[in-house]
Design a protein around this motif. Structure first.
Motif, PDB file in Angstrom:
ATOM      1  N   ALA A 167     -42.486 -51.479 -52.270  1.00 18.83           N
ATOM      2  CA  ALA A 167     -41.912 -51.492 -53.631  1.00 18.83           C
ATOM      3  C   ALA A 167     -42.671 -50.695 -54.589  1.00 18.83           C
ATOM      4  O   ALA A 167     -42.197 -50.138 -55.446  1.00 18.83           O
ATOM      5  N   GLU A 168     -43.972 -51.236 -54.574  1.00 24.75           N
ATOM      6  CA  GLU A 168     -44.975 -50.500 -55.456  1.00 24.75           C
ATOM      7  C   GLU A 168     -45.179 -48.942 -54.942  1.00 24.75           C
ATOM      8  O   GLU A 168     -45.186 -47.987 -55.753  1.00 24.75           O
ATOM      9  N   ALA A 169     -45.319 -48.735 -53.711  1.00 25.90           N
ATOM     10  CA  ALA A 169     -45.133 -47.111 -53.357  1.00 25.90           C
ATOM     11  C   ALA A 169     -43.961 -46.608 -53.840  1.00 25.90           C
ATOM     12  O   ALA A 169     -44.072 -45.290 -54.210  1.00 25.90           O
ATOM     13  N   LEU A 170     -42.860 -47.234 -53.806  1.00 26.39           N
ATOM     14  CA  LEU A 170     -41.533 -46.645 -54.115  1.00 26.39           C
ATOM     15  C   LEU A 170     -41.690 -46.440 -55.817  1.00 26.39           C
ATOM     16  O   LEU A 170     -40.821 -45.111 -56.206  1.00 26.39           O
ATOM     17  N   ARG A 171     -42.233 -47.174 -56.513  1.00 25.86           N
ATOM     18  CA  ARG A 171     -42.238 -47.067 -57.721  1.00 25.86           C
ATOM     19  C   ARG A 171     -43.205 -45.693 -58.268  1.00 25.86           C
ATOM     20  O   ARG A 171     -42.914 -45.185 -59.133  1.00 25.86           O
ATOM     21  N   ASP A 172     -44.127 -45.549 -57.449  1.00 28.86           N
ATOM     22  CA  ASP A 172     -45.186 -44.629 -57.744  1.00 28.86           C
ATOM     23  C   ASP A 172     -44.805 -43.288 -56.934  1.00 28.86           C
ATOM     24  O   ASP A 172     -45.653 -42.389 -57.135  1.00 28.86           O
ATOM     25  N   ALA A 173     -43.799 -43.321 -56.317  1.00 28.38           N
ATOM     26  CA  ALA A 173     -43.485 -41.918 -55.711  1.00 28.38           C
ATOM     27  C   ALA A 173     -43.331 -40.652 -56.549  1.00 28.38           C
ATOM     28  O   ALA A 173     -42.764 -40.777 -57.607  1.00 28.38           O
ATOM     29  N   LYS A 174     -44.040 -39.662 -56.297  1.00 33.91           N
ATOM     30  CA  LYS A 174     -43.950 -38.471 -57.154  1.00 33.91           C
ATOM     31  C   LYS A 174     -42.755 -37.385 -56.817  1.00 33.91           C
ATOM     32  O   LYS A 174     -42.128 -36.790 -57.886  1.00 33.91           O
ATOM     33  N   THR A 175     -42.168 -37.379 -55.762  1.00 32.75           N
ATOM     34  CA  THR A 175     -41.068 -36.730 -55.247  1.00 32.75           C
ATOM     35  C   THR A 175     -39.848 -37.419 -54.676  1.00 32.75           C
ATOM     36  O   THR A 175     -39.919 -38.528 -54.195  1.00 32.75           O
ATOM     37  N   ASP A 176     -38.612 -36.845 -54.663  1.00 32.89           N
ATOM     38  CA  ASP A 176     -37.687 -37.336 -53.933  1.00 32.89           C
ATOM     39  C   ASP A 176     -37.693 -37.495 -52.527  1.00 32.89           C
ATOM     40  O   ASP A 176     -37.169 -38.772 -51.997  1.00 32.89           O
ATOM     41  N   GLU A 177     -38.532 -36.627 -51.981  1.00 29.07           N
ATOM     42  CA  GLU A 177     -38.494 -36.872 -50.565  1.00 29.07           C
ATOM     43  C   GLU A 177     -39.713 -37.990 -50.174  1.00 29.07           C
ATOM     44  O   GLU A 177     -39.045 -38.933 -49.217  1.00 29.07           O
ATOM     45  N   ASP A 178     -40.311 -38.084 -50.967  1.00 29.21           N
ATOM     46  CA  ASP A 178     -41.351 -39.417 -50.893  1.00 29.21           C
ATOM     47  C   ASP A 178     -40.715 -40.390 -51.301  1.00 29.21           C
ATOM     48  O   ASP A 178     -40.813 -41.601 -50.760  1.00 29.21           O
ATOM     49  N   ARG A 179     -39.842 -40.448 -52.185  1.00 37.86           N
ATOM     50  CA  ARG A 179     -39.076 -41.734 -52.770  1.00 37.86           C
ATOM     51  C   ARG A 179     -38.141 -42.120 -51.484  1.00 37.86           C
ATOM     52  O   ARG A 179     -38.124 -43.404 -51.365  1.00 37.86           O
ATOM     53  N   ASP A 180     -37.342 -41.244 -51.043  1.00 37.21           N
ATOM     54  CA  ASP A 180     -36.615 -41.557 -49.794  1.00 37.21           C
ATOM     55  C   ASP A 180     -37.293 -42.190 -48.661  1.00 37.21           C
ATOM     56  O   ASP A 180     -36.802 -43.131 -48.010  1.00 37.21           O
ATOM     57  N   LYS A 181     -38.520 -41.657 -48.444  1.00 36.50           N
ATOM     58  CA  LYS A 181     -39.270 -42.127 -47.480  1.00 36.50           C
ATOM     59  C   LYS A 181     -39.853 -43.615 -47.587  1.00 36.50           C
ATOM     60  O   LYS A 181     -39.650 -44.311 -46.693  1.00 36.50           O
ATOM     61  N   ARG A 182     -40.230 -43.777 -48.903  1.00 29.42           N
ATOM     62  CA  ARG A 182     -40.596 -45.221 -49.032  1.00 29.42           C
ATOM     63  C   ARG A 182     -39.366 -46.104 -49.252  1.00 29.42           C
ATOM     64  O   ARG A 182     -39.444 -47.134 -48.919  1.00 29.42           O
ATOM     65  N   ILE A 183     -38.312 -45.716 -49.417  1.00 28.68           N
ATOM     66  CA  ILE A 183     -37.013 -46.585 -49.400  1.00 28.68           C
ATOM     67  C   ILE A 183     -36.505 -46.991 -48.027  1.00 28.68           C
ATOM     68  O   ILE A 183     -36.412 -48.143 -47.698  1.00 28.68           O
ATOM     69  N   VAL A 184     -36.791 -46.048 -47.031  1.00 30.87           N
ATOM     70  CA  VAL A 184     -36.668 -46.537 -45.589  1.00 30.87           C
ATOM     71  C   VAL A 184     -37.673 -47.460 -44.998  1.00 30.87           C
ATOM     72  O   VAL A 184     -37.380 -48.216 -44.561  1.00 30.87           O
ATOM     73  N   GLU A 185     -38.734 -47.313 -45.451  1.00 34.20           N
ATOM     74  CA  GLU A 185     -39.983 -48.193 -45.114  1.00 34.20           C
ATOM     75  C   GLU A 185     -39.931 -49.527 -45.893  1.00 34.20           C
ATOM     76  O   GLU A 185     -39.965 -50.667 -45.296  1.00 34.20           O
ATOM     77  N   LEU A 186     -39.219 -49.487 -47.266  1.00 37.48           N
ATOM     78  CA  LEU A 186     -39.042 -50.802 -47.886  1.00 37.48           C
ATOM     79  C   LEU A 186     -37.882 -51.538 -47.166  1.00 37.48           C
ATOM     80  O   LEU A 186     -37.847 -52.765 -47.002  1.00 37.48           O
ATOM     81  N   VAL A 187     -36.969 -51.045 -46.977  1.00 36.17           N
ATOM     82  CA  VAL A 187     -35.774 -51.685 -46.244  1.00 36.17           C
ATOM     83  C   VAL A 187     -36.086 -52.262 -44.722  1.00 36.17           C
ATOM     84  O   VAL A 187     -35.851 -53.268 -44.529  1.00 36.17           O
ATOM     85  N   ALA A 188     -37.109 -51.285 -43.866  1.00 39.19           N
ATOM     86  CA  ALA A 188     -37.751 -51.682 -42.838  1.00 39.19           C
ATOM     87  C   ALA A 188     -38.415 -53.331 -42.785  1.00 39.19           C
ATOM     88  O   ALA A 188     -38.203 -54.111 -42.286  1.00 39.19           O
ATOM     89  N   ALA A 189     -39.067 -53.085 -44.059  1.00 36.52           N
ATOM     90  CA  ALA A 189     -40.151 -54.234 -44.234  1.00 36.52           C
ATOM     91  C   ALA A 189     -39.183 -55.321 -44.640  1.00 36.52           C
ATOM     92  O   ALA A 189     -39.505 -56.755 -44.326  1.00 36.52           O
ATOM     93  N   ALA A 190     -38.261 -55.380 -45.475  1.00 35.56           N
ATOM     94  CA  ALA A 190     -37.375 -56.232 -45.945  1.00 35.56           C
ATOM     95  C   ALA A 190     -36.587 -57.196 -44.699  1.00 35.56           C
ATOM     96  O   ALA A 190     -36.471 -58.062 -44.549  1.00 35.56           O
ATOM     97  N   LYS A 191     -36.109 -56.034 -43.551  1.00 37.14           N
ATOM     98  CA  LYS A 191     -35.347 -56.547 -42.541  1.00 37.14           C
ATOM     99  C   LYS A 191     -36.594 -57.432 -41.714  1.00 37.14           C
ATOM    100  O   LYS A 191     -36.199 -58.449 -41.184  1.00 37.14           O
ATOM    101  N   ASN A 192     -37.619 -56.954 -41.565  1.00 34.16           N
ATOM    102  CA  ASN A 192     -38.797 -57.723 -40.975  1.00 34.16           C
ATOM    103  C   ASN A 192     -38.953 -58.927 -41.449  1.00 34.16           C
ATOM    104  O   ASN A 192     -39.128 -59.968 -40.851  1.00 34.16           O
ATOM    105  N   SER A 193     -39.037 -59.057 -42.718  1.00 33.38           N
ATOM    106  CA  SER A 193     -39.477 -60.301 -43.619  1.00 33.38           C
ATOM    107  C   SER A 193     -38.158 -61.204 -43.333  1.00 33.38           C
ATOM    108  O   SER A 193     -38.457 -62.489 -43.137  1.00 33.38           O
ATOM    109  N   ALA A 194     -36.833 -60.742 -43.293  1.00 32.82           N
ATOM    110  CA  ALA A 194     -35.662 -61.430 -43.250  1.00 32.82           C
ATOM    111  C   ALA A 194     -35.705 -62.127 -41.643  1.00 32.82           C
ATOM    112  O   ALA A 194     -35.309 -63.319 -41.568  1.00 32.82           O
TER     113      ALA A 194
END
Length: 455
Positions: free
Chosen positions: A260-287
């Motif tokens: 979530a912090e990496a998504l907040r600090d993303a500089k580009t749209d491409e980087d933001r999309d990548k962080r979103i995918v990672e965040l979703v994966a981390a949330a699924k793993n936590s669930a």
């Protein structure tokens, strides 16, 4: 809550009740014995008086009774004795004018003493009539002596004997009741001491009870010690589980926070999309970890037969394989399922069984490694059991690694899993009266889940 009698009162009643009943029976018996004893004593007294009167009449010729005989009649045991004497021919000799009469017609032996009960002047009496051959002056013939006594005197004597026995038994019962009451209290003292000792314990003290107790209470103490041990083991297991769960949940939570912090600090749209995918994966793993922890906790609860349903295990395997097959095939892994055409009925929980099968398949995907290319599922019956074998051609696994493989939060090598999947499979197998084992194979890993078929 229904109030319960004290153990002391219960034992007191159990001991004293049969004794009181026995005392009543003995009292009834003693009353009858007293009546019989009085009857025998008074009859003997009447017989002695009759013989003495007959002797005196014969000696004196009917003139008078000796002073010793009068004294015996006057001081007879239990009451006054009355008499009437007739000589030969039925002539009146001495005594009271009108003796009691008997309703009996005759006796077989007229010279034998004859006892009977009658009424004299409206008062019940006991009568002795005896006939002897005597000589009075120049007359020779039969003399009849009739002696009688009031029944009231006899009954009073019998009642006195019975009353003395009743008083004696009453004293004995009262003494026994006091002894039993305080004796039971003293006998139960070790239980009260045990209660006080347990009451003084702190809630955290589940150690064994080591007090000296009577042999009758040792079973209770042994059961309590076993219960304390089970409770202590359960509490320790819960504490370990909570500690491990907190540790395992901390990593996914930290990963979600980091993504979530990496998504907040993303500089580009491409980087933001990548962080979103990672965040979703981390949330699924936590669930997933949270869901597996909840499953393990549910499996710890005791099993009741009414929670089990008669289900077709073949259908459960089909549903689990259909759901997991989509993800397995999407990874480019061959997936084969083989099972019989006829239903296989078992008694179990459909949700837990489905989760166990999915965890076996998920374990093959996550721990198969880079060499994983095929996963196979084989369902067949053998004897009275059904066997589900999940095999893959990935990273090898041998039976001597079972302890580590089925332990909670344990992984033989690092992977994206939580280390809970196989422990859930083992718990599900145990809950259903079955087993899960690692098979010895030349390549890859192979697990067999064996469950009993419903009778």
């Amino acid at each position: 809550m229904i109030p319960q009698r004290s153990l002391r009162l219960r034992l007191f009643l159990l001991i004293l009740t049969p004794l009181v009943l026995l005392a009543f029976l003995l009292g009834f018996w003693r009353f009858n014995v007293a009546q019989k004893t009085a009857q025998e004593l008074f009859d003997e007294s009447l017989l002695s008086a009759g013989l003495a009167i007959s002797r005196d009449v014969a000696i004196s010729g009917g003139d008078a009774l000796l002073p010793s005989t009068r004294s015996m009649i006057r001081e007879a045991s239990g009451g006054e004795i009355f008499y009437h004497v007739t000589g030969p021919g039925g002539s009146y000799v001495t005594g009271y004018a009108y003796p009691p009469t008997s309703a009996a017609s005759s006796q077989q032996d007229p010279y034998s003493p004859h006892f009977f009960e009658s009424v004299h002047r409206e008062v019940p009496v006991r009568v002795l009539r005896m006939t002897e051959r005597v000589t009075l002056e120049n007359l020779v013939g039969d003399a009849t002596v009739t002696v009688w006594q009031l029944m009231a005197d006899r009954n009073a004597f019998a009642n006195q004997l019975s009353l003395r026995a009743a008083i004696l038994m009453g004293i004995l019962l009262t003494t026994l009741a006091i002894v039993v009451w305080f004796g039971v209290a003293r006998g139960l003292r070790p239980l009260l001491d045990l209660q006080e000792a347990i009451a003084l314990r702190s809630p955290d003290d589940l150690s064994e009870i080591k007090r000296s107790v009577p042999i009758e209470v040792r079973g209770i103490v042994k059961t309590l010690n076993r219960l304390f041990g089970q409770v202590e083991h359960s509490i320790n297991a819960h504490q370990v589980f909570i500690s491990e769960a907190a540790h395992q949940l901390r990593n996914p939570a930290a990963a979600v926070q980091s993504m979530a912090e990496a998504l907040r600090d993303a500089k580009t749209d491409e980087d933001r999309d990548k962080r979103i995918v990672e965040l979703v994966a981390a949330a699924k793993n936590s669930a997933t970890v949270a869901q597996q922890l909840l499953s393990l906790e549910r499996l710890r609860q005791p099993t009741h037969q009414d929670q089990m349903d008669e289900i077709d295990f073949r259908v459960v395997v089909e549903e689990a394989c259909a759901e997991m097959g989509v993800h397995i095939l999407a990874k480019g892994i061959d997936f084969e399922v083989a099972m019989p055409d006829t239903p296989i009925v078992i008694s179990g929980d459909r949700v837990f069984l489905t989760e166990a099968i999915k965890n076996l398949l998920d374990n093959a995907v996550k721990h198969g490694g880079t060499k994983l290319s095929r996963i196979s599922v084989l369902l067949h019956c053998e004897g009275g059991n059904v066997k589900l074998t999940v095999a893959d051609d990935g990273t090898g696994l041998s039976p001597n690694q079972s302890e580590a493989a089925f332990s909670r939060f344990s992984q033989l090598e690092y992977s994206e899993g939580s280390g809970l999947g196989l422990s859930i499979v083992s718990a599900v197998a145990e809950r259903h009266g079955g087993v899960v084992a690692i098979n010895q194979v030349e390549k890859g890993a192979s697990f067999t889940l064996e469950l009993p078929i419903a009778v």
